[in-house]
Write a protein that holds these residues in place. Structure first.
Motif, short mmCIF file in Angstrom:
data_model
loop_
_atom_site.label_atom_id
_atom_site.label_comp_id
_atom_site.label_asym_id
_atom_site.label_seq_id
_atom_site.Cartn_x
_atom_site.Cartn_y
_atom_site.Cartn_z
N PRO A 121 -14.90 54.04 59.99
CA PRO A 121 -14.79 53.98 58.53
C PRO A 121 -13.67 54.88 58.03
CG PRO A 121 -17.07 54.36 59.23
CD PRO A 121 -16.22 54.52 60.44
N ILE A 157 -20.37 55.95 52.74
CA ILE A 157 -21.13 55.27 53.79
C ILE A 157 -22.42 54.75 53.19
CG2 ILE A 157 -22.25 55.53 56.03
CD1 ILE A 157 -19.22 55.74 56.11
N LEU A 215 -21.56 52.57 62.75
CA LEU A 215 -21.77 53.86 62.10
C LEU A 215 -22.30 54.90 63.08
CD1 LEU A 215 -23.21 52.83 58.61
CD2 LEU A 215 -20.84 53.31 59.26
N ARG A 269 -22.61 62.82 55.50
CA ARG A 269 -22.02 61.50 55.30
C ARG A 269 -22.83 60.38 55.94
NH1 ARG A 269 -16.43 59.11 57.29
NH2 ARG A 269 -15.97 57.75 55.53
N PHE A 270 -23.33 60.61 57.15
CA PHE A 270 -23.92 59.52 57.92
C PHE A 270 -25.45 59.56 58.04
CE2 PHE A 270 -19.58 59.69 59.67
CZ PHE A 270 -19.24 58.36 59.71
#
Length: 567
Positions: free
Chosen positions: A490, A496, A508, A537-538
């Motif tokens: 990404p 995300i 991901l 973020r993930f």
């Protein structure tokens, strides 16, 4: 400016020898350009002159003629050079093109690809001059001629004569002048693409005195240009005028290569740096053997005793062998017309389709370690391979239950493939990117400087991102159709979201694992900050808790905790 610096005839009949002075096209502290008519042949000319009278006329003329022996399509051919009434001059054909000032006053801003091509042509000419031991001495908007149709050129070869001083001193001065000329050319491209003079100053040398290391101002390409500017080209333009001098292009050649790579890739997706990589893949193959002990075991035979899963685990230890088997099986299916049934992405399935004999042949066909890589480059490739394997381990731990571990590993490997190809096939460019990512030394003005991000550094060096190298390699191996959706990491600045497909989940997980392992290579406290950023973020979109991430990243610590519990 002293009165002696102006041709005495210019204030009356505006004449210098046989040249009738028609219009002053530009001037700076060092030079001026006149549009003239050569009355001997009744032709329009451009007359470039130093503002100061030569102290030693014979030495100036000798140095000017010596510099003009350097010929290149990016350097304007000289019609005449000489001295008139004590004034040095270099004459050119007027038909070579419009000066940058004329171009901007008469036409709309050009498309970014045209501006980049003209800048690349001029940078190549400047590089040829610097590499021959000369400098222009002045890089001004009136010295860059933009053609109506043809090659952009620079004026001024030999104008300033020889660099004064002893040999060592002269070389040092020349290197400093050359670096400033590269920066000046970057400022001119900024103006051509953005439409406004940087810091509202048309003289690039005046801008130099206001930006680091001399001043505190900075120059960046704005976002209000007439044409959308692609991010790779923006990165190239901004690197040329970077606030940190160490991040700027070290030479005109390096700048020209970055611009040419972007222009070529923009016009032809298989061109530029991608084309260089494809050529190397054709000549040298992919990676060399990366785990010799595993490959030797495959070559030795006796594989029929192994369960297919165990054999796949053995093959997966070596990235080169893993991708070679997938390449072979998918090319075979393409030849046999079975590609429509889908891309084979499983090493176990590839083993079943190829057979043990061809597996051993594939192992024998690989280049032994270290392949074509120079010995001094081995450590960087080893580190990149170790990070790819570690990221695959972490991704397996992060992936939800039910996903085949082998596929998780393969997807994670592909997200590191561009880096690995860069380290192996384009090692010089890899070094440049690594340097740009390192924070420069702190200064009083910038006590906490930061390096470039990997995408920005790649754009500035390669003219494309590492994802383009990944996809080019996968296409060459026949794997792009099956892995396209999962192989691209990404964008660092994109949000995300919760994945809505298995492919996106795998993508991901692999991206998060790669970011986490990248963070481990950073010094404290940047390491902790980078890990926290990856988790923020993930983790939520993937349904992960901090404890899950910690166990994936530090499995040894988890095992110690288990051992203590049972002790």
């Amino acid at each position: 400016m002293s009165a002696a610096a102006i041709p005495p005839a210019a204030s009356t009949v505006r004449r210098l020898g046989p040249y009738l002075l028609k219009a002053l096209l530009g001037k700076s502290e060092r030079s001026m350009l006149w549009h003239v008519e050569d009355e001997r042949v009744r032709q329009e000319r451009l007359l470039l002159m130093p503002r100061k009278l030569p102290v030693d006329e014979a030495a100036w003329l000798s140095a000017a003629r010596a510099a003009q022996r350097v010929t290149h399509p990016g350097l304007a051919p000289v019609v005449d050079v000489g001295l008139l009434d004590g004034h040095g001059f270099v004459a050119y054909e007027r038909a070579l093109g419009l000066t940058l000032d004329e171009r901007l006053s008469r036409h709309r801003l050009p498309p970014p690809a045209d501006a980049a091509q003209w800048a690349a042509q001029a940078a190549q000419g400047l590089a040829a001059l610097h590499e021959a031991g000369h400098v222009l001495g002045d890089v001004q908007p009136y010295q860059w001629l933009i053609p109506g149709d043809g090659h952009a050129v620079l004026l001024g070869v030999g104008l300033m004569g020889a660099v004064p001083g002893a040999d060592a001193e002269a070389r040092q001065v020349q290197r400093a002048e050359a670096a400033e000329e590269v920066l000046c050319l970057g400022l001119l491209l900024n103006r051509l693409m953005g439409g406004a003079a940087p810091l509202e100053t048309t003289d690039p040398r005046a801008v130099l005195r206001r930006i680091p290391p001399h001043g505190q101002d900075f120059v960046r390409l704005g976002h209000s240009a007439a044409h959308p500017i692609p991010e790779p080209l923006r990165a190239i333009c901004n690197r040329a005028t970077a606030t940190q001098p160490l991040q700027r292009y070290p030479s005109a050649r390096a700048r020209a290569r970055a611009l040419e790579a972007w222009v070529d890739h923009d016009r032809h997706p298989q061109g530029g740096t991608v084309g260089q990589l494809l050529d190397k893949l054709q000549r040298f193959g992919g990676l060399p053997v990366t785990r010799p002990e595993a490959v030797k075991q495959v070559q030795a035979g006796g594989l029929e005793r192994l369960h297919r899963g165990a054999l796949a685990d053995l093959v997966l230890q070596d990235l080169a062998l893993s991708f070679e088997l997938l390449r072979r099986v998918n090319h075979t299916r393409l030849r046999e017309g079975r590609a429509a049934f889908g891309t084979v992405l499983s090493v176990q399935r590839a083993l079943a389709l190829l057979g043990l004999k061809e597996v051993a042949q594939a192992a024998s066909a690989l280049r032994p370690w270290p392949g074509v890589l120079a010995p001094e480059r081995l450590l960087n490739l080893r580190l990149a391979l170790a990070r790819a394997h570690k990221a695959a381990d972490v991704a397996q731990a992060l992936a939800p239950a039910g996903y085949e571990p082998e596929v998780v590993r393969l997807v994670t490997y592909t997200q590191s493939l561009g880096r690995l190809m860069l380290q192996y096939h384009l090692a010089d460019e890899s070094d440049q990117i690594e340097r740009l990512m390192q924070p420069p030394p702190p200064t009083d003005a910038q006590p906490h400087p930061s390096g470039m991000s990997e995408p920005q550094a790649a754009f500035a060096v390669l003219g494309c991102d590492l994802g383009a190298l990944t996809m080019a390699t996968l296409r060459a191996w026949g794997l792009a159709d099956g892995l396209h959706a999962m192989a691209t990491r990404p964008d660092p600045d994109s949000p995300i979201h919760t994945p809505n497909s298995d492919a996106e989940t795998l993508r991901l997980c692999a991206a998060m694992a790669t970011d986490l392992v990248d963070a481990l290579a950073l010094p404290m406290p940047r390491r902790r900050q980078a890990i926290d950023a990856a988790v923020r973020r993930f983790a939520r979109p993937l349904g992960l808790k901090l404890h899950d991430v910690h166990l994936a990243l530090y499995p040894e610590a988890a095992q110690v905790a288990v051992d203590r519990t049972w002790a």
